[in-house]
Design a protein around this motif. Structure first.
Motif, short mmCIF file in Angstrom:
data_model
loop_
_atom_site.label_atom_id
_atom_site.label_comp_id
_atom_site.label_asym_id
_atom_site.label_seq_id
_atom_site.Cartn_x
_atom_site.Cartn_y
_atom_site.Cartn_z
N GLN A 134 7.94 20.69 -21.92
CA GLN A 134 7.89 19.48 -22.53
C GLN A 134 8.31 19.71 -23.87
O GLN A 134 8.65 18.67 -24.59
N MET A 213 7.44 12.49 -23.00
CA MET A 213 7.74 10.80 -23.24
C MET A 213 7.06 10.08 -22.50
O MET A 213 6.85 10.31 -21.35
N GLN A 214 6.57 8.83 -22.82
CA GLN A 214 5.68 7.88 -22.15
C GLN A 214 6.45 7.58 -20.90
O GLN A 214 7.70 7.28 -20.67
N THR A 239 10.79 4.98 -25.76
CA THR A 239 10.80 5.73 -26.99
C THR A 239 9.63 6.31 -27.42
O THR A 239 9.35 7.18 -28.36
N GLN A 240 8.58 6.22 -26.76
CA GLN A 240 7.26 6.63 -26.96
C GLN A 240 6.99 7.83 -26.57
O GLN A 240 7.09 8.22 -25.41
N ARG A 241 6.44 8.84 -27.40
CA ARG A 241 6.08 10.07 -27.07
C ARG A 241 4.70 10.46 -27.10
O ARG A 241 4.25 9.75 -28.57
N GLN A 242 4.27 11.10 -26.29
CA GLN A 242 2.79 11.47 -26.31
C GLN A 242 2.43 12.73 -27.23
O GLN A 242 3.43 13.81 -27.35
N SER A 266 0.45 8.60 -29.86
CA SER A 266 1.72 8.54 -29.39
C SER A 266 2.58 7.76 -30.67
O SER A 266 2.16 7.07 -31.55
N TRP A 269 9.76 8.08 -30.73
CA TRP A 269 10.84 9.16 -31.05
C TRP A 269 12.28 9.00 -30.82
O TRP A 269 12.86 8.46 -29.46
N ARG A 273 18.40 13.29 -27.49
CA ARG A 273 17.92 14.43 -26.75
C ARG A 273 18.64 15.67 -26.99
O ARG A 273 18.07 16.65 -26.71
N TYR A 289 6.95 9.39 -34.67
CA TYR A 289 6.26 10.37 -33.97
C TYR A 289 5.75 11.21 -34.98
O TYR A 289 4.50 11.52 -34.70
#
Length: 399
Positions: A134, A213-214, A239-242, A266, A269, A273, A289
């Motif tokens: 991750q 990523m969510q 676009t949400q990252r944990q 969260s 992000w 990539r 983030y």
């Protein structure tokens, strides 16, 4: 008689509630002197009794030599707050001045901020990464060392503790099962050796559980679905990252866990990539983030300050000869000549499962600091180390 008194006071302290309550008590004082003075003495006695209703700290120490008790002390303390004190009645009876009061009593923290006099040494270790794949998104592989370094620098900036850099040391062989090295009684054996090596009183460690990523599958390679979408000319809408991290605090003397908490958040992000930013870089903190992660780490530091604030300051005896002790505490702890510490003897006993336990015995004596060196402190005491059987690895404590 003293033992009986101790038991009565202990039972009384255990049965009271820590919540705010209204009490009525009667204080008294001998009729010996001016009435105004005697009345104040009776009022002080009543207020003291009322404060004990909200709880008390009781400690008992004994010093024995050749089977004879030379010194026996019992200390009783309450830090309760009294409000709305009302005098109900007062009278003189049988040579005593009595006064009854009603008051609202609330328990107060036994360790207010002002009691944090010395900087406790804590070792901040590297944090494990439960899902290393991750971290490839954004090239956050440095999170294992740089996340605890953020905690270390923030703690040192606040000044309440002396954080030591052990971020290149990992306490957990398999972070996914951390703290797997613990015994069934939640004692981390490796933290004891690390604390002894660094001269730390506590050890802080942790595990980063989630950076995905969510919506991504946890067991597969992060981003594989989005990578195929990108090659096909599409972009993923997520676009949400944990961010999930577990934090542990272990006592460096016994290895016992003092604190364990999981933090999760969260954030947005928006980094492509293919771009690597690294954890805790300026570009990382500029993302939504990064902003959320910073807020979480601030909460972690707040909690670490709080859990360590009420712990006593402790330092090891590294040399004992005559009435002089060499103590493993640096000048950065804030110790000054003339400061006083209580001496405790360390010993080991075994529970029913044959698990070793460290016990501290109050020697009912104190040492006075005479010299403060960069890496150790020299102190003197009234009795000789041989007289009290004090030796290397015993402790001095300031409450």
């Amino acid at each position: 008689m003293l033992k009986r008194l101790f038991l009565l006071l202990l039972l009384n302290a255990l049965t009271v509630s820590a919540l705010a309550l209204t009490v009525e008590v009667v204080g008294q004082a001998p009729l010996d002197g001016a009435i105004s003075y005697v009345r104040q003495q009776a009022l002080d006695d009543a207020m003291r009794q009322a404060s004990l209703r909200a709880g008390a700290q009781i400690s008992s120490t004994q010093l024995m030599e050749h089977g004879v008790i030379e010194e026996d002390q019992i200390r009783l303390r309450s830090d309760a707050q009294l409000k709305n004190v009302e005098v109900l009645w007062e009278e003189q009876l049988d040579g005593l001045y009595q006064i009854a009061i009603r008051a609202d009593v609330s328990a107060q923290a036994m360790c207010p901020n002002s009691s944090q006099r010395y900087r406790k040494a804590i070792a901040i270790t590297g944090f494990g990464l439960a899902q290393p794949m991750q971290a490839t998104l954004g090239q956050l592989e440095n999170i294992e060392q740089d996340l605890p370094r953020v905690l270390l620098n923030t703690l040192n900036d606040r000044g309440a503790t002396h954080a030591l850099d052990a971020t290149r040391t990992s306490l957990f062989q398999d972070p996914r099962r951390a703290p797997s090295a613990e015994t069934p009684q939640q004692r981390l054996t490796t933290s004891i050796s690390l604390a002894t090596q660094l001269g730390a009183q506590y050890v802080v460690s942790g595990v980063v559980r989630d950076l995905a990523m969510q919506g991504e599958a946890r067991e597969s390679e992060p981003g594989i679905t989005d990578r195929w979408l990108s090659l096909a000319g599409f972009e993923s809408s997520g676009t949400q990252r944990q961010f999930v991290v577990d934090v542990f605090v272990h006592d460096g003397l016994s290895g016992a866990m003092l604190f364990q908490r999981s933090y999760a958040t969260s954030g947005d992000w928006d980094i492509p990539r293919q771009q690597g930013v690294g954890f805790a870089s300026p570009r990382f903190w500029q993302t939504g983030y990064g902003h959320e992660v910073r807020e979480v780490l601030t909460s972690v530091v707040d909690d670490l300050d709080e859990v360590l604030r009420c712990q006593p300051f402790m330092a090891r005896v590294v040399k004992a000869r005559g009435n002089r002790l060499h103590i493993e505490a640096s000048a950065g702890a804030g110790i000054r000549p003339g400061d006083k510490f209580q001496v405790y003897r360390t010993s080991t006993f075994y529970n029913l499962d044959l698990e070793p336990r460290t016990e501290l015995s109050d020697m009912a004596t104190e040492v006075v600091v005479k010299q403060v060196q960069p890496q150790f402190v020299v102190a003197e005491m009234k009795y000789t180390a041989e007289h009290l059987a004090i030796q290397r690895d015993d402790m001095v404590i300031a409450w």
